[in-house]
Design a protein around this motif. Structure first.
Motif, short mmCIF file in Angstrom:
data_model
loop_
_atom_site.label_atom_id
_atom_site.label_comp_id
_atom_site.label_asym_id
_atom_site.label_seq_id
_atom_site.Cartn_x
_atom_site.Cartn_y
_atom_site.Cartn_z
N THR A 11 54.90 16.14 45.55
CA THR A 11 53.73 15.41 44.78
C THR A 11 52.31 14.97 46.01
O THR A 11 52.98 14.75 47.13
N GLU A 12 51.50 14.68 45.06
CA GLU A 12 50.49 14.15 45.72
C GLU A 12 50.56 12.99 47.46
O GLU A 12 49.97 13.25 47.80
N ALA A 13 52.17 12.38 46.83
CA ALA A 13 52.85 11.42 47.80
C ALA A 13 52.51 12.06 48.93
O ALA A 13 52.96 11.15 50.30
N ASP A 14 52.99 13.59 48.60
CA ASP A 14 53.96 14.49 50.01
C ASP A 14 52.28 14.84 51.30
O ASP A 14 52.41 15.20 52.06
N LEU A 15 51.37 14.62 50.02
CA LEU A 15 49.90 15.43 51.04
C LEU A 15 49.64 14.73 52.43
O LEU A 15 49.59 16.41 53.20
N ALA A 16 49.94 13.74 52.33
CA ALA A 16 49.87 13.48 53.95
C ALA A 16 50.53 13.82 55.11
O ALA A 16 50.79 13.66 56.68
N ALA A 17 52.53 13.73 54.48
CA ALA A 17 52.54 14.31 54.77
C ALA A 17 53.03 15.55 55.72
O ALA A 17 54.01 16.12 56.42
N ALA A 47 44.83 22.40 53.37
CA ALA A 47 45.98 23.57 53.25
C ALA A 47 46.62 22.71 52.73
O ALA A 47 47.07 23.42 51.71
N ALA A 48 47.33 21.34 53.25
CA ALA A 48 48.32 20.83 52.76
C ALA A 48 48.05 20.50 50.83
O ALA A 48 48.81 21.35 49.49
N ARG A 49 46.79 20.29 50.36
CA ARG A 49 46.25 19.70 48.52
C ARG A 49 46.23 21.79 48.13
O ARG A 49 47.10 21.79 46.95
N ARG A 90 48.67 25.65 44.77
CA ARG A 90 50.02 26.94 44.14
C ARG A 90 51.64 26.84 44.14
O ARG A 90 51.34 27.62 42.84
N ALA A 91 51.67 25.85 44.54
CA ALA A 91 53.07 25.42 43.80
C ALA A 91 53.52 25.12 42.96
O ALA A 91 54.12 25.65 42.09
N ARG A 92 52.53 23.98 42.12
CA ARG A 92 52.41 24.16 40.75
C ARG A 92 51.95 25.19 40.27
O ARG A 92 52.50 25.62 38.52
#
Length: 180
Positions: A25-31, A55-57, A62-64
């Motif tokens: 989820t978007e909440a995971d981007l920072a991690a 790269a996280a975004r 890409r996963a979606r």
């Protein structure tokens, strides 16, 4: 069930082996950079390096899109549905239903990869109806060989897969696990 025409559900959460595998989820981007921006991951995987917020975004998007195409599932490895500790992948490919994984450097040594592979294999057997799942890994990657062995996979007598990633040649072995 045809492996090329059936789609994956919009949302997936798999539990087992003391893990919760869930959608990114978007909440995971920072991690994500902390998990993926590491020399081992850059060396052994096709994951972009250096791995930063952009790269996280890109990876989340890409996963979606891969999920929507019905080709690949990328799930965060967690112990409780919360903080991501790594990623497990299931990919429908001509050579078979492949599982892949990566565990963040701070979370290694807990058996997360082997447990995540077992949960994803069970999903492939029970929900997708596949007869076998495969891992493709380099013989020199001792950690991945240990994961394959611990998860019950065996080295298959099939041709090696040769290629190049990030300017580095590789040779992959194929390990298989058959439906119980």
């Amino acid at each position: 069930m045809s492996s090329t025409t059936s789609s994956f559900p919009d949302r997936i959460e798999l539990t087992g082996e003391g893990l919760v595998l869930r959608d990114w989820t978007e909440a995971d981007l920072a991690a994500m950079p902390e998990l993926f921006d590491h020399p081992d991951i850059a060396y052994w995987t096709p994951i972009l390096s250096p791995f930063d917020e952009e790269a996280a975004r890109t990876r989340l998007d890409r996963a979606r899109s891969l999920r929507a195409e019905g080709a690949t599932i990328l799930l965060a490895i967690t112990v409780d549905g919360g903080a991501p500790l790594g990623e497990v992948m299931l990919r429908r490919a001509p050579e078979g239903t492949e599982i892949g994984y990566v565990v963040g450097p701070a979370h290694r040594g807990q058996g997360l990869a082997a447990r995540a592979v077992k949960v994803m294999a069970a999903y492939a057997f029970e929900e997708l109806g596949v007869d076998q799942v495969i891992l493709e890994l380099e013989a020199e990657n001792a950690s991945s060989v240990a994961v394959a062995t611990k998860a019950g996979f065996r080295l298959l007598d099939v041709p090696l897969i040769e290629g190049e990633e990030k300017g580095r040649p590789y040779v992959l072995q194929t390990w298989g696990l058959s439906r119980p």
